[in-house]
Design a protein around this motif. Structure first.
Motif, PDB file in Angstrom:
ATOM      1  N   HIS A  66      35.552  -2.834 -45.114  1.00 36.08           N
ATOM      2  CA  HIS A  66      35.629  -1.872 -44.005  1.00 36.08           C
ATOM      3  C   HIS A  66      36.304  -2.531 -42.802  1.00 36.08           C
ATOM      4  O   HIS A  66      36.692  -3.709 -42.878  1.00 36.08           O
ATOM      5  CB  HIS A  66      34.223  -1.381 -43.647  1.00 36.08           C
ATOM      6  N   ALA A  67      36.409  -1.796 -41.715  1.00 32.45           N
ATOM      7  CA  ALA A  67      37.083  -2.338 -40.538  1.00 32.45           C
ATOM      8  C   ALA A  67      36.127  -2.507 -39.361  1.00 32.45           C
ATOM      9  O   ALA A  67      36.559  -2.599 -38.210  1.00 32.45           O
ATOM     10  CB  ALA A  67      38.234  -1.399 -40.155  1.00 32.45           C
ATOM     11  N   CYS A  68      34.849  -2.559 -39.644  1.00 30.73           N
ATOM     12  CA  CYS A  68      33.872  -2.670 -38.558  1.00 30.73           C
ATOM     13  C   CYS A  68      33.636  -4.131 -38.180  1.00 30.73           C
ATOM     14  O   CYS A  68      33.225  -4.933 -39.013  1.00 30.73           O
ATOM     15  CB  CYS A  68      32.552  -2.015 -38.966  1.00 30.73           C
ATOM     16  N   THR A  69      33.878  -4.431 -36.915  1.00 33.34           N
ATOM     17  CA  THR A  69      33.715  -5.810 -36.425  1.00 33.34           C
ATOM     18  C   THR A  69      32.317  -6.047 -35.858  1.00 33.34           C
ATOM     19  O   THR A  69      31.980  -7.166 -35.490  1.00 33.34           O
ATOM     20  CB  THR A  69      34.727  -6.085 -35.289  1.00 33.34           C
ATOM     21  N   GLY A  70      31.554  -4.974 -35.759  1.00 30.06           N
ATOM     22  CA  GLY A  70      30.221  -5.109 -35.149  1.00 30.06           C
ATOM     23  C   GLY A  70      30.284  -5.217 -33.638  1.00 30.06           C
ATOM     24  O   GLY A  70      29.375  -5.761 -33.005  1.00 30.06           O
ATOM     25  N   CYS A  71      31.340  -4.669 -33.051  1.00 27.82           N
ATOM     26  CA  CYS A  71      31.543  -4.808 -31.600  1.00 27.82           C
ATOM     27  C   CYS A  71      30.552  -3.972 -30.775  1.00 27.82           C
ATOM     28  O   CYS A  71      30.399  -4.180 -29.587  1.00 27.82           O
ATOM     29  CB  CYS A  71      32.974  -4.420 -31.235  1.00 27.82           C
ATOM     30  N   THR A  72      29.920  -3.016 -31.396  1.00 31.70           N
ATOM     31  CA  THR A  72      28.921  -2.102 -30.789  1.00 31.70           C
ATOM     32  C   THR A  72      29.503  -1.115 -29.762  1.00 31.70           C
ATOM     33  O   THR A  72      28.749  -0.469 -29.035  1.00 31.70           O
ATOM     34  CB  THR A  72      27.723  -2.851 -30.147  1.00 31.70           C
ATOM     35  N   ALA A  73      30.820  -0.980 -29.706  1.00 26.56           N
ATOM     36  CA  ALA A  73      31.420  -0.018 -28.767  1.00 26.56           C
ATOM     37  C   ALA A  73      30.951   1.413 -29.071  1.00 26.56           C
ATOM     38  O   ALA A  73      30.711   2.210 -28.160  1.00 26.56           O
ATOM     39  CB  ALA A  73      32.939  -0.095 -28.834  1.00 26.56           C
ATOM     40  N   CYS A  74      30.795   1.715 -30.349  1.00 24.00           N
ATOM     41  CA  CYS A  74      30.355   3.064 -30.735  1.00 24.00           C
ATOM     42  C   CYS A  74      28.913   3.301 -30.284  1.00 24.00           C
ATOM     43  O   CYS A  74      28.565   4.373 -29.795  1.00 24.00           O
ATOM     44  CB  CYS A  74      30.474   3.255 -32.235  1.00 24.00           C
ATOM     45  N   GLU A  75      28.104   2.272 -30.426  1.00 24.62           N
ATOM     46  CA  GLU A  75      26.695   2.393 -30.007  1.00 24.62           C
ATOM     47  C   GLU A  75      26.607   2.640 -28.507  1.00 24.62           C
ATOM     48  O   GLU A  75      25.825   3.478 -28.041  1.00 24.62           O
ATOM     49  CB  GLU A  75      25.955   1.104 -30.389  1.00 24.62           C
ATOM     50  N   LYS A  84      22.770   2.498 -34.135  1.00 19.30           N
ATOM     51  CA  LYS A  84      22.249   1.161 -33.811  1.00 19.30           C
ATOM     52  C   LYS A  84      22.994   0.170 -34.702  1.00 19.30           C
ATOM     53  O   LYS A  84      22.894   0.233 -35.928  1.00 19.30           O
ATOM     54  CB  LYS A  84      20.739   1.119 -34.085  1.00 19.30           C
ATOM     55  N   VAL A  85      23.777  -0.691 -34.077  1.00 28.07           N
ATOM     56  CA  VAL A  85      24.534  -1.685 -34.847  1.00 28.07           C
ATOM     57  C   VAL A  85      23.791  -3.025 -34.776  1.00 28.07           C
ATOM     58  O   VAL A  85      23.668  -3.628 -33.714  1.00 28.07           O
ATOM     59  CB  VAL A  85      25.974  -1.857 -34.292  1.00 28.07           C
ATOM     60  N   ILE A  86      23.268  -3.444 -35.918  1.00 24.86           N
ATOM     61  CA  ILE A  86      22.585  -4.741 -35.990  1.00 24.86           C
ATOM     62  C   ILE A  86      23.626  -5.761 -36.456  1.00 24.86           C
ATOM     63  O   ILE A  86      24.300  -5.555 -37.475  1.00 24.86           O
ATOM     64  CB  ILE A  86      21.388  -4.681 -36.964  1.00 24.86           C
ATOM     65  N   THR A 103      23.868  -4.390 -40.280  1.00 24.56           N
ATOM     66  CA  THR A 103      23.401  -3.056 -40.679  1.00 24.56           C
ATOM     67  C   THR A 103      23.851  -2.046 -39.627  1.00 24.56           C
ATOM     68  O   THR A 103      23.543  -2.197 -38.441  1.00 24.56           O
ATOM     69  CB  THR A 103      21.854  -3.028 -40.771  1.00 24.56           C
ATOM     70  N   PHE A 104      24.585  -1.059 -40.080  1.00 22.43           N
ATOM     71  CA  PHE A 104      25.036   0.012 -39.174  1.00 22.43           C
ATOM     72  C   PHE A 104      24.129   1.218 -39.405  1.00 22.43           C
ATOM     73  O   PHE A 104      24.266   1.936 -40.388  1.00 22.43           O
ATOM     74  CB  PHE A 104      26.501   0.357 -39.487  1.00 22.43           C
ATOM     75  N   VAL A 105      23.193   1.416 -38.495  1.00 23.46           N
ATOM     76  CA  VAL A 105      22.210   2.491 -38.666  1.00 23.46           C
ATOM     77  C   VAL A 105      22.691   3.749 -37.928  1.00 23.46           C
ATOM     78  O   VAL A 105      23.083   3.690 -36.755  1.00 23.46           O
ATOM     79  CB  VAL A 105      20.820   2.067 -38.122  1.00 23.46           C
ATOM     80  N   ALA A 120      35.607   5.794 -29.477  1.00 12.79           N
ATOM     81  CA  ALA A 120      35.372   4.471 -28.882  1.00 12.79           C
ATOM     82  C   ALA A 120      35.721   3.328 -29.829  1.00 12.79           C
ATOM     83  O   ALA A 120      35.958   2.208 -29.392  1.00 12.79           O
ATOM     84  CB  ALA A 120      33.902   4.357 -28.474  1.00 12.79           C
ATOM     85  N   CYS A 121      35.754   3.593 -31.109  1.00  9.42           N
ATOM     86  CA  CYS A 121      35.953   2.516 -32.094  1.00  9.42           C
ATOM     87  C   CYS A 121      37.385   1.975 -32.028  1.00  9.42           C
ATOM     88  O   CYS A 121      38.344   2.706 -32.259  1.00  9.42           O
ATOM     89  CB  CYS A 121      35.654   3.020 -33.504  1.00  9.42           C
ATOM     90  N   PRO A 122      37.548   0.679 -31.738  1.00 11.88           N
ATOM     91  CA  PRO A 122      38.908   0.131 -31.590  1.00 11.88           C
ATOM     92  C   PRO A 122      39.614  -0.106 -32.915  1.00 11.88           C
ATOM     93  O   PRO A 122      40.819  -0.347 -32.946  1.00 11.88           O
ATOM     94  CB  PRO A 122      38.654  -1.204 -30.865  1.00 11.88           C
ATOM     95  N   THR A 123      38.895  -0.058 -34.015  1.00 16.12           N
ATOM     96  CA  THR A 123      39.525  -0.370 -35.312  1.00 16.12           C
ATOM     97  C   THR A 123      39.517   0.816 -36.288  1.00 16.12           C
ATOM     98  O   THR A 123      39.798   0.635 -37.484  1.00 16.12           O
ATOM     99  CB  THR A 123      38.789  -1.557 -35.976  1.00 16.12           C
ATOM    100  N   ASP A 124      39.166   1.970 -35.804  1.00 16.69           N
ATOM    101  CA  ASP A 124      39.090   3.175 -36.671  1.00 16.69           C
ATOM    102  C   ASP A 124      38.207   2.946 -37.899  1.00 16.69           C
ATOM    103  O   ASP A 124      38.532   3.386 -39.004  1.00 16.69           O
ATOM    104  CB  ASP A 124      40.489   3.625 -37.127  1.00 16.69           C
TER     105      ASP A 124
END
Ligand code: SF4
Ligand code: SF4
Length: 158
Positions: A66-75, A84-86, A103-105, A120-124
């Motif tokens: 996936h393309a999720c960096t865990g940056c928490t911008a979406c949260e 909730k991005v753990i 974990t992306f809850v 908000a997600c910078p990486t789509d």
């Protein structure tokens, strides 16, 4: 006077009933003219408008990446704590410690489908899916983990 009104109302009722029955009878014998789509029989051919939003999902490719960096911008963008991005720390190929999603809850039961997290997600990494059959017996089932088991971030995504 009362009896006259009563009889008049009965006649009006019967006339209205017959008008409705006439229309029902017409479509009963003219099936091809029925344009109403009957859900769920038409589930496979259902065409939802492009802008319809059903739920937030995380995109994974065929390599379960996936393309999720865990940056928490979406949260942070979410107005009602639906996400909730753990995060966790990972060591990358260069031996450097890096934040990653653990974990992306996602609480579908809270989501207003406002789309702010997607924007908000910078990486789509996330998008709106058009799934809409969300009925469950236990609302706990609406709390989802969006990153798939064993998935990892795609190389080159910062
Ligand atoms: S669509 Fe809106 S409410 Fe739902 S998770 Fe995203 S920001 Fe939160
Ligand atoms: S989905 Fe996007 S905004 Fe949310 S944590 Fe992952 S990279 Fe960041």
């Amino acid at each position: 006077m009362f009896l006259k009104d009563y009889i008049s109302d009965v006649f009006k009722g019967v006339k209205s009933l017959l008008t409705g029955m006439k229309l029902t009878g017409y479509y009963f014998t003219h099936h091809k003219e029925i344009i109403t789509q009957e859900y769920p029989d038409n589930r496979d051919t259902l065409n939802l408008p492009e802008r319809f939003k059903g739920e937030v999902v995380m995109l994974h490719d065929e390599n379960n990446e996936h393309a999720c960096t865990g940056c928490t911008a979406c949260e942070l963008a979410c107005p009602n704590a639906t996400i909730k991005v753990i995060t966790k720390q990972e060591v990358n190929a260069a031996g450097k410690k890096k934040k990653a999603v653990d974990t992306f809850v996602y609480h579908l039961e809270l989501c207003t489908l406002c789309n702010l997290c997607i924007q908000a997600c910078p990486t789509d990494a996330i998008k709106m899916a058009q799934t809409f059959e969300h009925s469950v017996f236990d609302r706990k089932q609406l709390t989802k983990v969006l990153n798939k088991p064993g998935s990892k971030i795609r190389e080159g995504i910062e």
